[in-house]
Motif scaffolding. Structure first.
Motif, PDB file in Angstrom:
ATOM      1  N   GLU A  87       2.829  17.827  -1.742  1.00 54.64           N
ATOM      2  CA  GLU A  87       2.680  16.726  -0.796  1.00 54.64           C
ATOM      3  C   GLU A  87       1.283  16.122  -0.872  1.00 54.64           C
ATOM      4  O   GLU A  87       1.109  14.908  -0.843  1.00 54.64           O
ATOM      5  CB  GLU A  87       2.974  17.195   0.627  1.00 54.64           C
ATOM      6  N   SER A  88       0.287  16.976  -0.997  1.00 49.65           N
ATOM      7  CA  SER A  88      -1.095  16.509  -1.116  1.00 49.65           C
ATOM      8  C   SER A  88      -1.284  15.678  -2.383  1.00 49.65           C
ATOM      9  O   SER A  88      -1.906  14.614  -2.356  1.00 49.65           O
ATOM     10  CB  SER A  88      -2.041  17.712  -1.125  1.00 49.65           C
ATOM     11  N   HIS A  89      -0.713  16.128  -3.502  1.00 44.44           N
ATOM     12  CA  HIS A  89      -0.812  15.383  -4.759  1.00 44.44           C
ATOM     13  C   HIS A  89      -0.069  14.058  -4.658  1.00 44.44           C
ATOM     14  O   HIS A  89      -0.543  13.036  -5.167  1.00 44.44           O
ATOM     15  CB  HIS A  89      -0.259  16.214  -5.927  1.00 44.44           C
ATOM     16  N   ARG A  90       1.083  14.073  -3.998  1.00 45.20           N
ATOM     17  CA  ARG A  90       1.861  12.846  -3.838  1.00 45.20           C
ATOM     18  C   ARG A  90       1.093  11.832  -3.016  1.00 45.20           C
ATOM     19  O   ARG A  90       1.014  10.652  -3.363  1.00 45.20           O
ATOM     20  CB  ARG A  90       3.210  13.136  -3.173  1.00 45.20           C
ATOM     21  N   MET A  91       0.482  12.293  -1.929  1.00 38.87           N
ATOM     22  CA  MET A  91      -0.277  11.383  -1.073  1.00 38.87           C
ATOM     23  C   MET A  91      -1.502  10.844  -1.812  1.00 38.87           C
ATOM     24  O   MET A  91      -1.842   9.676  -1.677  1.00 38.87           O
ATOM     25  CB  MET A  91      -0.682  12.084   0.222  1.00 38.87           C
ATOM     26  N   ALA A  92      -2.161  11.669  -2.604  1.00 42.46           N
ATOM     27  CA  ALA A  92      -3.326  11.221  -3.367  1.00 42.46           C
ATOM     28  C   ALA A  92      -2.912  10.178  -4.399  1.00 42.46           C
ATOM     29  O   ALA A  92      -3.623   9.202  -4.620  1.00 42.46           O
ATOM     30  CB  ALA A  92      -4.000  12.409  -4.048  1.00 42.46           C
ATOM     31  N   THR A  95      -2.417   6.765  -2.709  1.00 42.81           N
ATOM     32  CA  THR A  95      -3.594   6.130  -2.126  1.00 42.81           C
ATOM     33  C   THR A  95      -4.237   5.223  -3.170  1.00 42.81           C
ATOM     34  O   THR A  95      -4.549   5.676  -4.271  1.00 42.81           O
ATOM     35  CB  THR A  95      -4.611   7.200  -1.672  1.00 42.81           C
ATOM     36  N   PRO A  96      -4.442   3.957  -2.855  1.00 41.42           N
ATOM     37  CA  PRO A  96      -5.090   3.047  -3.806  1.00 41.42           C
ATOM     38  C   PRO A  96      -6.480   3.550  -4.181  1.00 41.42           C
ATOM     39  O   PRO A  96      -7.190   4.124  -3.346  1.00 41.42           O
ATOM     40  CB  PRO A  96      -5.186   1.721  -3.049  1.00 41.42           C
ATOM     41  N   PRO A  97      -6.914   3.371  -5.452  1.00 38.87           N
ATOM     42  CA  PRO A  97      -8.218   3.865  -5.900  1.00 38.87           C
ATOM     43  C   PRO A  97      -9.379   3.391  -5.030  1.00 38.87           C
ATOM     44  O   PRO A  97     -10.303   4.146  -4.770  1.00 38.87           O
ATOM     45  CB  PRO A  97      -8.339   3.325  -7.320  1.00 38.87           C
ATOM     46  N   ALA A  98      -9.370   2.144  -4.557  1.00 34.70           N
ATOM     47  CA  ALA A  98     -10.470   1.635  -3.724  1.00 34.70           C
ATOM     48  C   ALA A  98     -10.573   2.443  -2.438  1.00 34.70           C
ATOM     49  O   ALA A  98     -11.674   2.752  -1.967  1.00 34.70           O
ATOM     50  CB  ALA A  98     -10.262   0.155  -3.411  1.00 34.70           C
ATOM     51  N   THR A  99      -9.443   2.801  -1.851  1.00 39.04           N
ATOM     52  CA  THR A  99      -9.441   3.594  -0.618  1.00 39.04           C
ATOM     53  C   THR A  99     -10.007   4.981  -0.884  1.00 39.04           C
ATOM     54  O   THR A  99     -10.748   5.521  -0.081  1.00 39.04           O
ATOM     55  CB  THR A  99      -8.012   3.692  -0.045  1.00 39.04           C
ATOM     56  N   ARG A 100      -9.668   5.568  -2.040  1.00 36.45           N
ATOM     57  CA  ARG A 100     -10.191   6.897  -2.379  1.00 36.45           C
ATOM     58  C   ARG A 100     -11.714   6.866  -2.537  1.00 36.45           C
ATOM     59  O   ARG A 100     -12.406   7.757  -2.101  1.00 36.45           O
ATOM     60  CB  ARG A 100      -9.546   7.418  -3.660  1.00 36.45           C
ATOM     61  N   ARG A 101     -12.229   5.810  -3.169  1.00 35.59           N
ATOM     62  CA  ARG A 101     -13.679   5.691  -3.354  1.00 35.59           C
ATOM     63  C   ARG A 101     -14.376   5.551  -1.995  1.00 35.59           C
ATOM     64  O   ARG A 101     -15.396   6.157  -1.756  1.00 35.59           O
ATOM     65  CB  ARG A 101     -14.009   4.483  -4.243  1.00 35.59           C
ATOM     66  N   GLN A 102     -13.776   4.761  -1.096  1.00 38.73           N
ATOM     67  CA  GLN A 102     -14.371   4.587   0.231  1.00 38.73           C
ATOM     68  C   GLN A 102     -14.376   5.888   0.990  1.00 38.73           C
ATOM     69  O   GLN A 102     -15.333   6.237   1.659  1.00 38.73           O
ATOM     70  CB  GLN A 102     -13.593   3.518   1.024  1.00 38.73           C
ATOM     71  N   ALA A 103     -13.294   6.650   0.877  1.00 33.04           N
ATOM     72  CA  ALA A 103     -13.188   7.920   1.597  1.00 33.04           C
ATOM     73  C   ALA A 103     -14.184   8.928   1.056  1.00 33.04           C
ATOM     74  O   ALA A 103     -14.798   9.677   1.804  1.00 33.04           O
ATOM     75  CB  ALA A 103     -11.769   8.472   1.492  1.00 33.04           C
ATOM     76  N   SER A 104     -14.383   8.970  -0.266  1.00 37.07           N
ATOM     77  CA  SER A 104     -15.317   9.932  -0.822  1.00 37.07           C
ATOM     78  C   SER A 104     -16.763   9.530  -0.569  1.00 37.07           C
ATOM     79  O   SER A 104     -17.657  10.369  -0.545  1.00 37.07           O
ATOM     80  CB  SER A 104     -15.069  10.121  -2.325  1.00 37.07           C
ATOM     81  N   ALA A 105     -17.025   8.238  -0.365  1.00 35.69           N
ATOM     82  CA  ALA A 105     -18.382   7.786  -0.083  1.00 35.69           C
ATOM     83  C   ALA A 105     -18.783   8.094   1.360  1.00 35.69           C
ATOM     84  O   ALA A 105     -19.962   8.181   1.679  1.00 35.69           O
ATOM     85  CB  ALA A 105     -18.502   6.277  -0.334  1.00 35.69           C
ATOM     86  N   ALA A 106     -17.808   8.271   2.227  1.00 35.48           N
ATOM     87  CA  ALA A 106     -18.082   8.493   3.649  1.00 35.48           C
ATOM     88  C   ALA A 106     -18.515   9.874   3.942  1.00 35.48           C
ATOM     89  O   ALA A 106     -19.064  10.668   3.526  1.00 35.48           O
ATOM     90  CB  ALA A 106     -16.833   8.240   4.471  1.00 35.48           C
TER      91      ALA A 106
END
Length: 106
Positions: A87-92, A95-106
């Motif tokens: 489920e975690s892999h599916r959700m990842a 998730t659009p790449p831009a959203t992932r970058r924003q989340a990791s920058a926070a």
């Protein structure tokens, strides 16, 4: 569904007027049935012969797994972990790449 120590309240043996026992038990029955269906599909139904619905003193549904062999408990834990990882892999992946970058920058 928990008492002050954070554990499941004791099951209802004596019913008290005004407590919605049937509602809680019915919810537990549906959940136990769903779990039983999945255990059948996995060929594990015979490993959980004590699976049943119950209700606690507050009218909250309980699903009892019953006494199981350690191997059955280990296998169930492994299956749950694998499901959570999938489920975690599916959700990842969703998730659009831009959203992932924003989340990791926070």
């Amino acid at each position: 569904m928990t008492d002050r120590r954070g554990v499941v309240a004791r099951r209802a043996e004596d019913l008290v007027p005004g407590v919605p026992y049937v509602r809680g038990w019915n919810r537990a029955r549906r959940s136990a049935g769903t779990l039983a269906d999945q255990l059948v599909l996995l060929g594990l139904d015979s490993d959980f012969p004590g699976l049943l619905a119950d209700v606690n003193v507050f009218g909250e549904g309980l699903v009892q797994l019953g006494t199981v062999r350690p191997e059955a408990a280990d296998l169930l834990a492994t299956l749950i972990t694998a499901g959570l990882e999938a489920e975690s892999h599916r959700m990842a992946a969703e998730t659009p790449p831009a959203t992932r970058r924003q989340a990791s920058a926070a």
